[in-house]
Design a protein around this motif. Structure first.
Motif, short mmCIF file in Angstrom:
data_model
loop_
_atom_site.label_atom_id
_atom_site.label_comp_id
_atom_site.label_asym_id
_atom_site.label_seq_id
_atom_site.Cartn_x
_atom_site.Cartn_y
_atom_site.Cartn_z
N MET A 111 7.42 1.07 -1.93
CA MET A 111 6.23 1.03 -1.09
C MET A 111 6.66 0.89 0.37
O MET A 111 7.71 0.34 0.66
CB MET A 111 5.33 -0.12 -1.51
N ASP A 112 5.83 1.40 1.29
CA ASP A 112 6.23 1.39 2.69
C ASP A 112 5.99 0.01 3.31
O ASP A 112 5.30 -0.84 2.78
CB ASP A 112 5.49 2.48 3.47
N ASP A 113 6.57 -0.17 4.50
CA ASP A 113 6.51 -1.47 5.17
C ASP A 113 5.08 -1.86 5.53
O ASP A 113 4.72 -3.04 5.47
CB ASP A 113 7.38 -1.45 6.43
N GLN A 114 4.25 -0.88 5.93
CA GLN A 114 2.88 -1.18 6.32
C GLN A 114 2.08 -1.73 5.14
O GLN A 114 1.34 -2.71 5.27
CB GLN A 114 2.21 0.07 6.89
N GLN A 115 2.23 -1.08 3.96
CA GLN A 115 1.51 -1.56 2.79
C GLN A 115 2.03 -2.92 2.35
O GLN A 115 1.25 -3.80 1.95
CB GLN A 115 1.64 -0.56 1.64
N TYR B 280 3.29 -5.24 4.29
CA TYR B 280 2.77 -6.22 5.25
C TYR B 280 1.30 -6.54 4.95
O TYR B 280 0.88 -7.71 4.96
CB TYR B 280 2.92 -5.67 6.67
N LEU B 281 0.49 -5.50 4.66
CA LEU B 281 -0.92 -5.70 4.38
C LEU B 281 -1.12 -6.53 3.12
O LEU B 281 -1.89 -7.49 3.10
CB LEU B 281 -1.61 -4.34 4.23
N LEU B 282 -0.43 -6.18 2.04
CA LEU B 282 -0.58 -6.92 0.79
C LEU B 282 -0.08 -8.36 0.94
O LEU B 282 -0.68 -9.28 0.39
CB LEU B 282 0.19 -6.22 -0.33
N ASN B 283 1.01 -8.54 1.67
CA ASN B 283 1.53 -9.88 1.87
C ASN B 283 0.51 -10.76 2.58
O ASN B 283 0.32 -11.93 2.23
CB ASN B 283 2.83 -9.81 2.68
N GLY B 284 -0.18 -10.21 3.57
CA GLY B 284 -1.20 -10.97 4.28
C GLY B 284 -2.38 -11.31 3.38
O GLY B 284 -2.89 -12.44 3.41
N LEU B 285 -2.82 -10.35 2.55
CA LEU B 285 -3.93 -10.60 1.64
C LEU B 285 -3.55 -11.64 0.59
O LEU B 285 -4.36 -12.50 0.23
CB LEU B 285 -4.35 -9.30 0.96
N PRO C 52 -6.84 -3.64 -0.17
CA PRO C 52 -6.92 -2.61 0.87
C PRO C 52 -7.75 -1.41 0.43
O PRO C 52 -7.78 -1.06 -0.74
CB PRO C 52 -5.46 -2.22 1.09
N GLN C 53 -8.46 -0.80 1.37
CA GLN C 53 -9.21 0.45 1.17
C GLN C 53 -10.19 0.36 0.01
O GLN C 53 -10.28 1.26 -0.83
CB GLN C 53 -8.24 1.62 0.96
N GLY C 54 -10.93 -0.74 -0.04
CA GLY C 54 -11.98 -0.86 -1.04
C GLY C 54 -11.52 -1.25 -2.43
O GLY C 54 -12.33 -1.30 -3.36
N THR C 55 -10.23 -1.52 -2.61
CA THR C 55 -9.74 -1.92 -3.92
C THR C 55 -10.03 -3.40 -4.17
O THR C 55 -10.39 -4.14 -3.26
CB THR C 55 -8.22 -1.69 -4.05
N THR C 56 -9.88 -3.80 -5.41
CA THR C 56 -9.99 -5.22 -5.79
C THR C 56 -8.64 -5.67 -6.31
O THR C 56 -8.01 -4.98 -7.11
CB THR C 56 -11.08 -5.42 -6.85
N MET C 57 -8.22 -6.85 -5.89
CA MET C 57 -6.89 -7.35 -6.21
C MET C 57 -6.97 -8.53 -7.17
O MET C 57 -7.74 -9.46 -6.96
CB MET C 57 -6.17 -7.76 -4.92
N LEU C 58 -6.19 -8.46 -8.25
CA LEU C 58 -5.99 -9.58 -9.16
C LEU C 58 -4.49 -9.87 -9.19
O LEU C 58 -3.67 -8.98 -8.98
CB LEU C 58 -6.47 -9.27 -10.57
N VAL C 59 -4.12 -11.11 -9.50
CA VAL C 59 -2.71 -11.50 -9.62
C VAL C 59 -2.52 -12.26 -10.92
O VAL C 59 -3.35 -13.09 -11.30
CB VAL C 59 -2.28 -12.40 -8.43
N SER C 60 -1.42 -11.96 -11.62
CA SER C 60 -1.09 -12.67 -12.85
C SER C 60 0.37 -13.07 -12.82
O SER C 60 1.14 -12.64 -11.96
CB SER C 60 -1.35 -11.80 -14.08
#
Length: 228
Positions: free
Chosen positions: A1-5, A7-12, A112-120
């Motif tokens: 995955m690229d650095d921008q994505q 960075y975005l996911l890390n912040g979320l 990001p971009q209207g997605t929903t995030m879950l973590v397990s």
């Protein structure tokens, strides 16, 4: 995955989940419903991030996550979800009261971009190609599915206002028939309400096995529903 994505996911993740500092991101394959990433934290804990497309509503994903954790509490082989820090109104659970599914915590966060995030927690095992299934593997899947559905129907109450098959089909984001055929088909499907909770998307990618063909866990619970 690229650095921008990254960075975005890390912040979320830092904003919504108590995971600690992330030291590694890696794209992995787990099921087929969500885009999945494996992360390693500085404390050497491994987690999976699921990014579900907008077709899956946050309320339904939150309900499924509560159901998954209920199964995990009863020692079924699923991977528990991690709660988010806050509980936005948009992630209130669907189809169940807060008392009915493990306290109905919130697990869905905006991605990001209207997605929903879950973590397990990170899950073990990988999909087994269909041509490698033995008769024993198929029998094992059948037994585990029977146990899965029994626990679901023991632990989750039936909806108070069940919908007909026709209504469920019309509301589905992934119709199995062309829209032009739906008008003629729906009147034929005004049948009695479904009778039990279902996983909703059983296929080889949702069944993770180890190297000895032992079925380790089920994934892809976003289509969990009360059905036939």
């Amino acid at each position: 995955m690229d650095d921008q994505q990254t960075y975005l996911l890390n912040g979320l993740l830092a904003r919504n989940f108590d995971l600690g500092r992330v030291s590694r991101f890696r794209h992995v394959t787990r099921g087929r419903q969500a885009q999945t990433f494996e992360i390693l934290t500085s404390e050497h804990h491994e987690y999976l991030i699921y990014l579900y497309p907008p077709a899956f509503s946050p309320a339904q994903l939150n309900f499924a996550a509560n159901a998954i954790n209920t199964l995990d509490q009863h020692r079924f082989s699923v991977v528990p979800m991690l709660p988010i820090r806050t509980k936005p109104d948009s992630t209130k659970p669907a189809m169940a009261s807060p008392e009915s599914v493990g306290g109905a915590q919130s697990f869905a966060a905006e991605g990001p971009q209207g997605t929903t995030m879950l973590v397990s927690l990170a899950s073990s095992g990988s999909p087994l190609p269909p041509d490698q299934y033995t008769d024993h593997d198929i029998s094992q899947v059948g037994l585990r599915l029977a146990w899965l559905h029994r626990l679901l129907n023991e632990q989750l109450p039936a909806p108070t206002s069940p919908t007909s098959i026709a209504h469920q089909l019309a509301a589905s984001p992934r119709l199995p028939v062309a829209a032009s055929d739906l008008k003629d088909l729906l009147p034929l499907l005004n049948l009695a309400a479904p009778l039990g909770w279902l996983h909703g998307d059983i296929q080889p990618a949702a069944l993770l096995h180890d190297a000895d063909h032992q079925l380790r866990t089920f994934v892809d619970f976003a289509n969990l529903h009360h059905g036939s």
